[in-house]
Motif scaffolding. Sequence first.
Motif, PDB file in Angstrom:
ATOM      1  N   PRO A 225       0.829  -1.211   0.000  1.00  0.00           N
ATOM      2  CA  PRO A 225       0.000   0.000   0.000  1.00  0.00           C
ATOM      3  C   PRO A 225       0.861   1.258   0.000  1.00  0.00           C
ATOM      4  N   ALA A 226       0.274   2.350  -0.423  1.00  0.00           N
ATOM      5  CA  ALA A 226       0.971   3.634  -0.373  1.00  0.00           C
ATOM      6  C   ALA A 226       1.129   4.073   1.077  1.00  0.00           C
ATOM      7  N   LEU A 227       2.162   4.853   1.325  1.00  0.00           N
ATOM      8  CA  LEU A 227       2.423   5.384   2.655  1.00  0.00           C
ATOM      9  C   LEU A 227       2.160   6.884   2.644  1.00  0.00           C
ATOM     10  N   ALA A 228       1.377   7.348   3.597  1.00  0.00           N
ATOM     11  CA  ALA A 228       1.047   8.772   3.666  1.00  0.00           C
ATOM     12  C   ALA A 228       2.324   9.603   3.798  1.00  0.00           C
ATOM     13  N   PRO A 229       2.399  10.746   3.128  1.00  0.00           N
ATOM     14  CA  PRO A 229       3.632  11.561   3.157  1.00  0.00           C
ATOM     15  C   PRO A 229       4.132  11.865   4.568  1.00  0.00           C
ATOM     16  N   ASN A 241      14.491   8.788  -2.705  1.00  0.00           N
ATOM     17  CA  ASN A 241      14.154   7.467  -3.239  1.00  0.00           C
ATOM     18  C   ASN A 241      12.668   7.181  -3.043  1.00  0.00           C
ATOM     19  N   PRO A 242      11.913   6.886  -4.111  1.00  0.00           N
ATOM     20  CA  PRO A 242      10.479   6.600  -3.954  1.00  0.00           C
ATOM     21  C   PRO A 242      10.193   5.338  -3.139  1.00  0.00           C
ATOM     22  N   TYR A 243      11.245   4.582  -2.780  1.00  0.00           N
ATOM     23  CA  TYR A 243      11.056   3.441  -1.881  1.00  0.00           C
ATOM     24  C   TYR A 243      10.301   3.860  -0.627  1.00  0.00           C
ATOM     25  N   ASN A 244      10.504   5.101  -0.199  1.00  0.00           N
ATOM     26  CA  ASN A 244       9.850   5.609   1.014  1.00  0.00           C
ATOM     27  C   ASN A 244       8.359   5.878   0.821  1.00  0.00           C
ATOM     28  N   PHE A 245       7.859   5.769  -0.413  1.00  0.00           N
ATOM     29  CA  PHE A 245       6.462   6.072  -0.667  1.00  0.00           C
ATOM     30  C   PHE A 245       5.540   4.889  -0.366  1.00  0.00           C
ATOM     31  N   SER A 283      11.634   1.618   8.410  1.00  0.00           N
ATOM     32  CA  SER A 283      11.464   2.937   9.003  1.00  0.00           C
ATOM     33  C   SER A 283      10.220   3.058   9.862  1.00  0.00           C
ATOM     34  N   GLN A 284       9.219   2.222   9.612  1.00  0.00           N
ATOM     35  CA  GLN A 284       7.977   2.345  10.355  1.00  0.00           C
ATOM     36  C   GLN A 284       7.885   1.372  11.541  1.00  0.00           C
TER      37      GLN A 284
END
Length: 551
Positions: A225-229, A241-245, A283-284
């Motif tokens: 799923p997408a990750l909220a900014p 890096n869009p990996y964080n998205f 990271s989460q």
Amino acid sequence: MTALSQTIETPDADWWRGAVIYQIYPRSYQDSNGDGVGDLKGITARLPHIAALGADAIWISPFFPSPMKDFGYDVSNYADVDPMFGTLSEFDALIAEAHRLKIKVMIDLVISHSSDQHAWFIESRSSRFNPKADWYVWADAKPDGTPPNNWLSIFGGSAWAWDPTRMQYYLHNFLTSQPDMNLHNAEVQDALLDVVRFWLKRGVDGFRLDTINFYFHDKELRDNPALAPERRNASTAPAVNPYNFQEHIYDKNRPENLEFLKRFRAVLNEFPAIAAVGEVGDSQRGLEIVGEYTSGGDKMQMCYAFEFLAPDMLTAERVAEVQHAFAAAAPEGWACWAFSNHDVVRHVSRWGADVHDRDAFAKLLAAILLTQRGSVCIYQGEELGLTEADIAYGDLQDPYGIQFWPEFKGRDGCRTPMVWDDHAVLAGFSSAEKPWLPIPVEHQIRAVNVQQGDQSSVLEQYRRFLAFRRQHPAFAKGEIRFLPVHGNLLGYERSLGNETVLCLFNMSAEPVAADLPEGDWTVLEGHGFDSVAEANTINLPAWGAFFARRG
């Protein structure tokens, strides 16, 4: 056999708890043959430096055969030494010398993925029906030819690469030349556990497990799923890096890993006094996963996440916050803390860009790190107060930095060669005409020979504080209780048995006064800091620390 000899010969199975582990990046530690790249014989020659520092163990980054696309983290043979670094017999000699100096040896195991030049992958990609066809993660394209799902690589772009022989995609969480193994396959697990036994039989004392939470993928290959900014964090991958998205719940962090880690621990238990530390890259959910992997006494002895390796500024509040979060997420667990390693900007630069007195700053950070609850990793050169090197684009070696330059300059800045002698060619690292990475002038003037014997140096402070730490077992194995945080004043107590040690730190460039907590305290000396106690008031100078003992 006498009781004394029995005590001497019985290995301490708990040696890892509170151990200080010195990380060696072998390409950059010491070159013994003049080719500009460090090697095993070079490490062996420099072990007295580590013994004099006072470390309990070394962790050696990968030295296995590799095409070096990711500088050893792409293994092409798990049971040998790359000729660049030496031979198996030279590794055996390293083990013997380390053990003679009472230093444990841990090695880096990279088993979530291999090199695409590993024999296993060469066979796997040769057809869909060979004996190792299912040893890596293969999947058909979508009807339109695009990758099976939206998973991304940490090194940028899709985590899927097309193979024209099999007419399928294979998974690579890192470089395309680092295909992910399929640990859902029991044969793969067995083969990897045989690798573990191979090195244990050679005498290693433990392992650092690279990317430990990447071992398993979702069998259904569901999209992340997408990750909220507002939840994006750049500690696992750089902010560009869009990996964080994405929220990475299907490409890693899978529950099946827990059973494999139990199998891994069972192999460790076949040998005396072996320990492992896992790198949790997330990271989460980093601390939560650390808790899962170190619970129950049947998986990892210790793990580390990226809380203290992240760009976030280290403050008194941050230190307390991380330790409280770890205690909540991993009440049964044991952490292994580090401020620097081979993947992140050196912490003196990362947190001290605006600090005038970098030496005082480095000394204070060392004292904070070495008094945390948990084990500790020190990265080579940290004991010299080395800063992050500024590497020109033309000198870059790291594919990560080349990919995202100039917004992210990669990891070469923390991987430059160790500096031993400011009068020698290439600071005593190598006799080559040119080393694999340049050595900054600002590093050469901080060489070991310059600092050794200078009691005001960062090196001598590391040695002094490690000796002080050994005098108080509460630092290694004790509990921690934080005092209320007041601005830049960090305070906590470390307690074990009848001993409690008070630790106060002024994390600022201005003097600070602190009240001594109630109790019968004895001021401790020998740690290298000059804070003054007057009645019940402690006067801490800029970047100062204070220690006292009760009990």
